[in-house]
Design an enzyme around this catalytic site. Sequence first.
Site, PDB file in Angstrom:
ATOM      1  N   ASP A 140       0.832  -1.205   0.000  1.00  0.00           N
ATOM      2  CA  ASP A 140       0.000   0.000   0.000  1.00  0.00           C
ATOM      3  C   ASP A 140       0.858   1.243   0.000  1.00  0.00           C
ATOM      4  O   ASP A 140       1.847   1.327   0.740  1.00  0.00           O
ATOM      5  CB  ASP A 140      -0.915   0.002   1.221  1.00  0.00           C
ATOM      6  CG  ASP A 140      -1.763  -1.249   1.284  1.00  0.00           C
ATOM      7  OD1 ASP A 140      -2.813  -1.286   0.653  1.00  0.00           O
ATOM      8  OD2 ASP A 140      -1.325  -2.191   1.957  1.00  0.00           O
ATOM      9  N   HIS A 227      -5.266   6.221  -0.125  1.00  0.00           N
ATOM     10  CA  HIS A 227      -4.100   5.391  -0.419  1.00  0.00           C
ATOM     11  C   HIS A 227      -4.428   4.460  -1.575  1.00  0.00           C
ATOM     12  O   HIS A 227      -5.593   4.318  -1.969  1.00  0.00           O
ATOM     13  CB  HIS A 227      -3.680   4.571   0.809  1.00  0.00           C
ATOM     14  CG  HIS A 227      -4.671   3.536   1.203  1.00  0.00           C
ATOM     15  ND1 HIS A 227      -5.785   3.814   1.959  1.00  0.00           N
ATOM     16  CD2 HIS A 227      -4.744   2.202   0.918  1.00  0.00           C
ATOM     17  CE1 HIS A 227      -6.481   2.707   2.152  1.00  0.00           C
ATOM     18  NE2 HIS A 227      -5.880   1.714   1.518  1.00  0.00           N
ATOM     19  N   HIS A 229      -4.046   0.485  -2.670  1.00  0.00           N
ATOM     20  CA  HIS A 229      -3.763  -0.903  -2.300  1.00  0.00           C
ATOM     21  C   HIS A 229      -3.609  -1.708  -3.576  1.00  0.00           C
ATOM     22  O   HIS A 229      -4.409  -1.587  -4.500  1.00  0.00           O
ATOM     23  CB  HIS A 229      -4.934  -1.462  -1.474  1.00  0.00           C
ATOM     24  CG  HIS A 229      -4.995  -2.967  -1.466  1.00  0.00           C
ATOM     25  ND1 HIS A 229      -4.292  -3.721  -0.576  1.00  0.00           N
ATOM     26  CD2 HIS A 229      -5.669  -3.839  -2.256  1.00  0.00           C
ATOM     27  CE1 HIS A 229      -4.539  -5.007  -0.797  1.00  0.00           C
ATOM     28  NE2 HIS A 229      -5.373  -5.105  -1.818  1.00  0.00           N
TER      29      HIS A 229
END
Length: 264
Positions: A140, A227, A229
């Site tokens: 991530d 974020h 992933h």
Amino acid sequence: MFKRYVLLLFIIVSCSKEEIRPSYISIKSNNDSIYVNLLNPIISTAFLKIENKLTNQTQFLDFTKPDTLTILKFHKTQIDTSDIFKNYNFTLNFGASSIKTYDSLYNYGLPFSKGKRYRVLQQQNGSFTHFGPVSRYALDFTMKIGEEVCAIREGVVVFVKNDSDEGGSSKKYKSKANNILIYHNDGTFSQYAHFKQNGIIVKKGDSIKKGQLIGYSGDTGQATEPHLHFVLYKPTINGLNSIPYILDSIPSQKYKTGLIATNK
């Protein structure tokens, strides 16, 4: 300070709850016979797992492209249609039921544009959410909303969720993450998750080049901060399991939390 978040769990096209009929299974009667039919919509390799709960036997049917076929046939005196989903579980999965080898030496690219640099938010085998067969080898990167996300390898888009505008730390948001699944020619899959609403710019069936822009990062799904992933999967009889890989000429296990990765 490291901000924790909860990993998106990949949503496989499946059904294992008793007496619930999956959308890809239909039942038809003709004269004295009952036919259980599969409509497989997956454009990559796929397999259907059939579990007979009366005999405890399991059967696997593999496919290389979408197909419709009869998977079970009964005489009407053998079974009532209402009992079929009491006696059988049907689970349709991405990938082949058995994959012996894949290209473990392939050099994957970083999932962002040239000249960009991002910090690893959680490493592989991270104690917070990167454990277990599905997520052990996920990585991530911290990204602000709207950052460019690029494909780490060439392939074909087999699944897209792009309509969500919801996100938060609660488990109720787990299924709300916008995400892409891409199929690679060695039988593996890569997944990218948490795109902003309508931030994915490719569609199911598109052929993707390595380094191609596929969408814009976001904060959808179960997360406490924006974020990206992403994870590489190998198909198994129990579904997709994460695997390690080489990322920008570096083993993915060496991307530790806090490391800054630069796409030169």
